[in-house]
Design an enzyme around this catalytic site. Structure first.
Site, PDB file in Angstrom:
ATOM      1  N   LYS A  16       0.819  -1.217   0.000  1.00 54.53           N
ATOM      2  CA  LYS A  16       0.000   0.000   0.000  1.00 54.53           C
ATOM      3  C   LYS A  16       0.847   1.258   0.000  1.00 54.53           C
ATOM      4  CE  LYS A  16      -2.005  -1.338   3.794  1.00 54.53           C
ATOM      5  NZ  LYS A  16      -1.614  -2.741   3.847  1.00 54.53           N
ATOM      6  N   GLY A  40       3.572  -1.300   8.769  1.00 54.10           N
ATOM      7  CA  GLY A  40       4.879  -0.953   8.236  1.00 54.10           C
ATOM      8  C   GLY A  40       4.768  -0.738   6.742  1.00 54.10           C
TER       9      GLY A  40
END
Ligand code: IMP
Length: 434
Positions: A16, A40
């Site tokens: 993402k 993360g």
């Protein structure tokens, strides 16, 4: 001008960060609304790698307002560490804004996360041990401490004292572990509060104003659909809402304000932590994908479990979050494995022999399905393909792969990832277009 939610449509780690970073170039506001230091994002920009956990990826664009909303559970020590890491790399933090409504993670949350995981032994969830579950437990038990509380010593100290007393009893009596001293925690957290005070703002007003003014607002998801507390593979889930609805709750905007939901679907599947995984690979193909895709946790460094693309779960994510567009990274990774034939899961065979497209609610049922695969030939890769800008210029095998995803889910694949640099992507539709 749209408000766009970017979310993971699998088990998190879909990549993402790269898409948020790409879209942030066109966004004026980037909002992080759920989760915490468990997330993360690895982003490559200007030839440098950035590892982000709590700061929105939009921070790499000067001038972009970056908001941490109240749906986040914030670990101030880790956030300050991350801010210093970014500043050392020359990133300007002047546009970071943090909601006072965000709940605060304390060291007792981390210790309880550890203690509970260890107590569960073989039944552990495989959490990131960042205190996320215990912090959300306090929030919903209505005993949590919010960032705004830290700004007022008289408000903060009694709340902290009550919590430390309660948590010390729990740690001692249930887990046989040592507890914490109120004075020590108070001192560090009051210092953190002063460091964060200049960044705190009424983020609900900021984000709603931006939408009402017609500015491009990007809601950056954390984790992924299958880790959602309601719709994920419970109990092997996180304690928040990675689905699109989480963004609106965690930022404080109405559902009618969202124009697009971009679901990120890695060209294969990965997960960290425990729990059933129907298309998991235990062979050399899985190892090759892990190796070529650099599939090691950004937060924990753990090797990720790897499997074939599972469209049953992606369809489920599309339905629950009303995904309007898909982004598919790692098409290059599949090719680089050199495996001849790729498999895509297009159904689950139940123990009675019937095949379904429905994702089962129960964990036991999920553990009993066997994936039904469609097979497609892999394609050759060379580095020049990372520069390609049209799907039609990719090898025929990659085009077929993408078309199958679209046909199955009924959702267009609007962005393709063909390399790790942020420019190595193919846009088929402007996400921030009309
Ligand atoms: P927690 O969020 O640390 O409580 O962990 C709960 C589950 O969510 C575990 O399976 C974690 O591995 C998983 N998880 C949490 N954050 C992420 C993420 O950012 N990517 C992938 N998995 C995650």
């Amino acid at each position: 001008m749209p408000a766009v939610v970017v979310m993971g449509a699998q088990w998190g780690d879909e990549g993402k960060g790269k898409f948020v970073d790409l879209l942030a170039a066109q966004a004026e506001v980037v909002v992080r609304a759920t989760g915490g230091a468990n997330a993360g994002h690895t982003v490559w920009a200007n030839g440098q790698q950035y590892k982000l956990h709590q700061v929105p990826s939009g921070i790499l664009y000067p001038g972009t307002l970056c908001v941490i909303g109240h749906g986040v559970v914030l670990d101030p020590a880790k956030l300050i560490e991350e801010m210093e890491y970014l500043q050392a790399k020359g990133v300007d933090l002047a546009n970071l804004r943090i909601s006072g409504g965000a709940h605060v993670v304390f060291p007792y949350h981390l210790r309880l996360d550890e203690a509970e995981e260890d107590r569960k032994g073989a039944n552990k969830i495989g959490t990131t041990r960042r205190g996320i579950g215990p912090a959300y437990m306090d929030k919903f038990a209505r005993v949590g401490i919010r960032l705004v509380d830290l700004l007022d010593k008289d408000e903060f100290l009694p709340k902290l004292t009550a919590q430390v007393e309660a948590k010390n009893q729990l740690l001692d009596r249930v887990y046989g572990m040592t507890g914490f001293k109120v004075e020590e925690l108070a001192e560090s957290y009051l210092t953190y509060a002063e460091r964060l005070r200049p960044y705190m703002a009424n983020t609900v007003e900021l984000v709603n104003d931006a939408i009402d003014d017609g500015r491009n607002v990007l809601f950056e998801g954390a984790q992924g659909h299958l880790l959602d507390i309601d719709f994920g593979t419970y109990p092997y889930v996180t304690a928040s809402h990675p689905i699109a609805a989480g963004a609106i709750i965690g930022a404080g905007v109405g559902p009618t304000k969202i124009n697009k939901v971009l679901g990120i679907v890695k060209a294969y599947t990965s997960r960290v932590g425990e729990g059933p995984f129907p298309t998991e690979l235990f062979d050399q193909t899985g190892d090759a994908i892990r190796d070529k895709g650099h599939e090691y946790g950004t937060t924990t460094g753990r090797p990720r479990r790897i499997g074939w693309l599972d469209l049953v779960m992606v369809r489920f994510a599309c339905r629950v979050s009303g995904i309007t567009d898909l982004a598919v990274p790692h098409l290059d990774t599949l090719a680089k494995t050199g495996v001849d034939t790729l498999k895509i899961c297009v159904g689950y065979r139940l123990p009675d022999g019937t095949v379904t497209k429905e994702f089962p609610v129960g964990l036991k049922a999920l553990g009993q399905v066997s994936p039904v695969y469609e097979e497609l030939p892999n394609w050759e890769w060379n580095d020049s393909l990372a520069k390609v800008k049209r799907l039609a210029d990719l090898p025929e095998g990659a085009q077929r792969y993408v078309r199958l995803i679209e046909t199955y889910t009924g959702v267009p694949v609007s962005i393709l990832g063909v390399g790790s640099e942020r420019t190595e992507a193919i846009y088929r539709t402007e996400i921030f277009g009309a």
